[in-house]
Design a protein around this motif. Structure first.
Motif, short mmCIF file in Angstrom:
data_model
loop_
_atom_site.label_atom_id
_atom_site.label_comp_id
_atom_site.label_asym_id
_atom_site.label_seq_id
_atom_site.Cartn_x
_atom_site.Cartn_y
_atom_site.Cartn_z
N GLY A 13 5.57 -3.17 -15.44
CA GLY A 13 6.95 -2.87 -15.08
C GLY A 13 7.32 -1.55 -13.86
O GLY A 13 8.62 -1.67 -13.90
N LEU A 14 6.42 -1.18 -13.65
CA LEU A 14 6.18 -0.13 -12.58
C LEU A 14 6.41 -0.74 -11.16
O LEU A 14 6.59 -0.06 -10.29
CB LEU A 14 5.15 0.67 -12.46
CG LEU A 14 5.12 1.71 -13.66
CD1 LEU A 14 4.08 2.70 -13.70
CD2 LEU A 14 6.25 2.69 -13.69
N SER A 15 6.80 -1.98 -11.11
CA SER A 15 7.27 -2.51 -9.90
C SER A 15 8.86 -2.06 -9.90
O SER A 15 9.34 -1.72 -10.57
CB SER A 15 7.26 -4.16 -9.83
OG SER A 15 8.05 -4.81 -10.83
N ALA A 16 9.14 -2.29 -8.57
CA ALA A 16 10.56 -1.90 -8.17
C ALA A 16 11.55 -2.46 -9.15
O ALA A 16 12.62 -1.97 -9.61
CB ALA A 16 11.09 -1.91 -6.83
N PRO A 17 11.28 -4.02 -9.08
CA PRO A 17 12.58 -4.57 -9.98
C PRO A 17 12.13 -4.09 -11.80
O PRO A 17 13.35 -4.12 -12.41
CB PRO A 17 12.22 -5.88 -9.92
CG PRO A 17 11.33 -6.00 -8.78
CD PRO A 17 10.87 -4.81 -8.60
N GLY A 18 11.04 -3.69 -12.01
CA GLY A 18 10.65 -3.48 -13.23
C GLY A 18 11.30 -2.10 -13.61
O GLY A 18 11.96 -2.00 -14.53
N LEU A 19 11.26 -1.31 -12.69
CA LEU A 19 11.69 0.16 -12.87
C LEU A 19 13.32 0.21 -12.92
O LEU A 19 13.97 0.67 -13.78
CB LEU A 19 11.57 0.92 -11.50
CG LEU A 19 10.19 1.39 -11.51
CD1 LEU A 19 9.72 2.26 -10.26
CD2 LEU A 19 9.71 2.55 -12.83
N ALA A 20 13.91 -0.77 -12.08
CA ALA A 20 15.55 -0.87 -12.07
C ALA A 20 15.81 -1.38 -13.51
O ALA A 20 16.72 -1.06 -14.32
CB ALA A 20 15.85 -1.77 -11.08
N ALA A 21 15.05 -2.58 -14.07
CA ALA A 21 15.42 -3.13 -15.65
C ALA A 21 15.12 -2.21 -16.55
O ALA A 21 16.07 -1.86 -17.43
CB ALA A 21 14.43 -4.30 -15.66
N LEU A 22 14.02 -1.22 -16.37
CA LEU A 22 13.66 0.00 -17.49
C LEU A 22 15.17 0.99 -17.54
O LEU A 22 15.34 1.49 -18.46
CB LEU A 22 12.57 0.32 -17.22
CG LEU A 22 11.29 -0.36 -17.50
CD1 LEU A 22 10.09 0.22 -17.32
CD2 LEU A 22 11.47 -0.78 -19.12
N SER A 23 15.46 1.06 -16.14
CA SER A 23 16.44 2.40 -16.19
C SER A 23 17.69 1.83 -16.61
O SER A 23 18.52 2.52 -17.20
CB SER A 23 16.70 2.61 -14.61
OG SER A 23 17.60 3.67 -14.50
N ALA A 24 18.23 0.48 -16.42
CA ALA A 24 19.41 0.01 -17.18
C ALA A 24 19.03 -0.07 -18.69
O ALA A 24 20.38 0.22 -19.34
CB ALA A 24 19.46 -1.34 -16.67
N ALA A 374 9.18 9.87 -12.74
CA ALA A 374 8.11 10.57 -12.34
C ALA A 374 6.92 9.28 -12.22
O ALA A 374 6.47 9.31 -11.32
CB ALA A 374 7.62 11.72 -13.16
N LEU A 375 6.68 8.50 -13.05
CA LEU A 375 5.85 7.68 -13.11
C LEU A 375 6.05 6.65 -12.32
O LEU A 375 5.06 6.07 -11.61
CB LEU A 375 5.33 7.16 -14.61
CG LEU A 375 5.12 7.94 -15.59
CD1 LEU A 375 5.02 7.26 -16.85
CD2 LEU A 375 3.64 8.72 -15.17
N GLY A 376 7.25 6.36 -12.02
CA GLY A 376 7.76 5.29 -10.93
C GLY A 376 7.61 5.67 -9.62
O GLY A 376 7.70 4.86 -8.51
N SER A 377 7.52 7.10 -9.27
CA SER A 377 7.32 7.49 -7.95
C SER A 377 6.01 7.57 -7.19
O SER A 377 5.09 7.88 -8.09
CB SER A 377 8.33 8.85 -8.03
OG SER A 377 7.27 9.78 -8.54
N SER A 378 5.99 7.16 -6.21
CA SER A 378 4.62 7.36 -5.51
C SER A 378 4.80 8.63 -4.69
O SER A 378 5.56 9.22 -4.78
CB SER A 378 4.54 6.00 -4.54
OG SER A 378 5.55 6.03 -3.63
N VAL A 379 3.57 8.65 -3.91
CA VAL A 379 3.62 10.01 -3.20
C VAL A 379 4.66 10.21 -2.43
O VAL A 379 5.48 11.47 -2.16
CB VAL A 379 2.21 10.14 -2.62
CG1 VAL A 379 2.17 11.39 -1.94
CG2 VAL A 379 1.06 10.19 -3.44
N ASP A 380 5.26 9.33 -1.75
CA ASP A 380 6.31 9.46 -0.82
C ASP A 380 7.74 9.45 -1.53
O ASP A 380 8.73 9.24 -0.93
CB ASP A 380 6.29 8.40 0.32
CG ASP A 380 6.33 6.89 -0.21
OD1 ASP A 380 6.48 6.71 -1.42
OD2 ASP A 380 6.30 5.83 0.58
#
Lengths: 385, 109
Positions: A13-24, A374-380
């Motif tokens: 779920g650390l893909s961008a859509p997965g992150l958005a779903a988890l955030s919601a 933090a886990l969902g952020s890459s270096v950039d």
């Protein structure tokens, strides 16, 4: 077994859509996926994105009060040596010989005149610079200037020594935020606190379970009767505050303690308990000046280790200290049972996530928000695709 | 031979170098310390910690002084020292031998 819809709650779920779903889901009071508390592959990501990007409390300035005094420690799997050099400057150095990788300093603490590797006797100064290499004169292109021990960063706050693996990190003060002020206002004068002892502990749970248990006191009336006899843990009296880099509890002493407990009268009128992201606990119990300070660390997906360094005001009666330790140890023993039970529930895989009570667990939600960001952020700083 | 203890050690014998030496090749004479030329691995720890500058790499000395100091350190182990019946040779560790009360006579260097 739950019968709710099951979107992707795996570590994938650390893909961008997965992150958005988890955030919601977090916004709605649902927790992060419990697979995050059992999955051994998450440890690398947590090391890279949480622990290697944070300041870590590792020891005390009185352990480093003369040239050559040092202690070793490990942060996110990286061995470090923290040493006072000849010019009295504090250094944090990666304790890995640039030759073949052995740990240059193997003792826990002591005094050194050089940092000499025990393998082939490569000799580094207390500043980490490589001074001499046996047989180095026979080599054509050995550039000692480029082979010093790698630097990490070190800063202090009062008696506390912090390190950061980044040689050019944000200032420690950014992480501490209002914490020094909160302690001072709460009756803790760091210049008058004296180190008492370090207490190590291990619990059989994921480190995040241990942190989350620490972050809420919703369980206190049920699971910590001794604590609740002393501190007013009712929802209207017990304060939870989420701050940019840490979360805080503040608990007033009951006007009429239910049982004598330990003697809570004294200059410290309230308990304050802070968790600095990702995992530093800062505890002040009411009564005489006291403070315990220390990290928890993952030791595998289902095991957490940690320690607390206890400090007391210089004039505090040893009998009071003994009574406070009994109080503190009772709470710790109760918490170990709780977190180990939670871990078993998560491990079984029958339920994939939980539901928070946001009025009483806002600090826990904030921690999960921090984890997700933090886990969902890459270096950039962008989401992982 | 790469590191030596020069005459700056005479009367000092701080001996910080002995604690640092990873191969225990720094021997104690009556007036000064001596580095065994065959046992030294040239790690430089002695020079790093010596408070008087007596412990030093030979390459850090002027050529004439380097030759003299190399000979003096070597002689401690190859000559028959006053009061002894045979050269020390290669004892394989100063701790094994213990401190001595004798030195290389200056006139025999």
């Amino acid at each position: 077994m739950t019968t709710t819809e099951r979107p992707d709650l795996s570590t994938a779920g650390l893909s961008a859509p997965g992150l958005a779903a988890l955030s919601a889901r977090l916004d709605r009071g649902e927790t992060l996926p419990w697979s995050w508390y059992t999955d051994p592959t998450l440890a690398d990501l947590e090391n890279q994105r949480l622990f290697r990007r944070s300041w870590h409390y590792v020891g005390r300035t009185d352990q480093l009060d003369a040239p050559g005094r040092f202690f070793t420690c490990e942060v996110a799997g990286v061995p470090l040596v923290v040493v006072r050099d000849r010019e009295l400057r504090l250094r944090a150095l990666v304790n890995v010989c640039r030759h073949r990788g052995a740990q240059v300093v193997r003792e826990d603490c002591g005094t050194r005149k050089t940092l000499q590797c025990f393998y082939h006797a490569w000799t580094y100064g207390l500043d980490g610079a490589l001074r001499t290499v046996p047989r180095g004169e026979r080599e054509q292109s050995l550039d000692k200037d480029r082979l010093g021990l790698l630097p990490a960063s070190v800063e202090t706050w009062g008696p506390f020594v912090f390190v950061h693996l980044d040689p050019d990190p944000p200032a420690l003060a950014e992480t501490l935020g209002e914490l020094p002020t909160l302690l001072a206002e709460g009756g803790i004068d760091l210049s008058r606190m004296r180190f008492h002892s370090r207490v190590h502990y291990t619990v059989e749970s994921n480190w995040k379970v241990a942190v989350e248990n620490y972050l809420e006191c919703y369980h206190c009336p049920v699971a910590h009767p001794g604590f609740s006899d002393v501190i007013d843990v009712s929802p209207d009296a017990y304060e939870l505050t989420v701050r940019p880099t840490f979360a805080s509890h503040r608990g007033q002493v009951r006007e009429i303690p239910r049982t004598p407990g330990y003697p809570v009268q004294g200059p410290v009128v309230a308990g304050q308990y802070h968790l600095v992201w990702p995992s530093l606990k800062v505890n002040v119990n009411p009564g005489q000046p006291n403070l315990s300070f220390g990290p928890v660390y993952p030791a595998g997906p289902g095991r957490t280790t940690g320690y607390l360094d206890y400090f007391f005001g210089e004039d505090v009666d040893p009998e009071w200290i003994k009574a406070m330790f009994e109080f503190d140890n009772q709470v710790g023993a109760e918490d170990a049972v709780l977190v180990e039970s939670v871990q078993r529930g998560m491990d079984c895989g029958a339920v994939d996530h939980g539901r928070l009570l946001l009025g009483s667990e806002s600090t826990l939600q904030a921690f999960q928000r921090y984890l997700l960001d933090a886990l969902g952020s890459s270096v950039d700083g962008k989401g992982v695709e | 031979m790469t590191h030596v203890i020069t005459d700056l050690c005479i009367g000092e014998k701080d001996a910080s170098c002995v604690e640092e030496c990873p191969v225990d090749c720094i021997y104690e004479g009556g007036d000064k310390m001596y580095i065994h030329p065959g046992e030294c691995i040239d790690c430089g720890a002695c020079a790093e910690v010596c408070p008087t500058g007596a412990a030093t790499a030979l390459r850090g000395l002027l050529p004439g002084e380097a030759a003299e100091q190399a000979a003096a350190n070597s002689a401690f182990f190859t000559q028959i020292l006053p009061g002894r019946s045979a050269p020390l040779g290669s004892p394989g560790g100063a701790g094994r031998l213990g401190p001595l009360t004798t030195d290389v006579p200056r006139e025999t260097r």
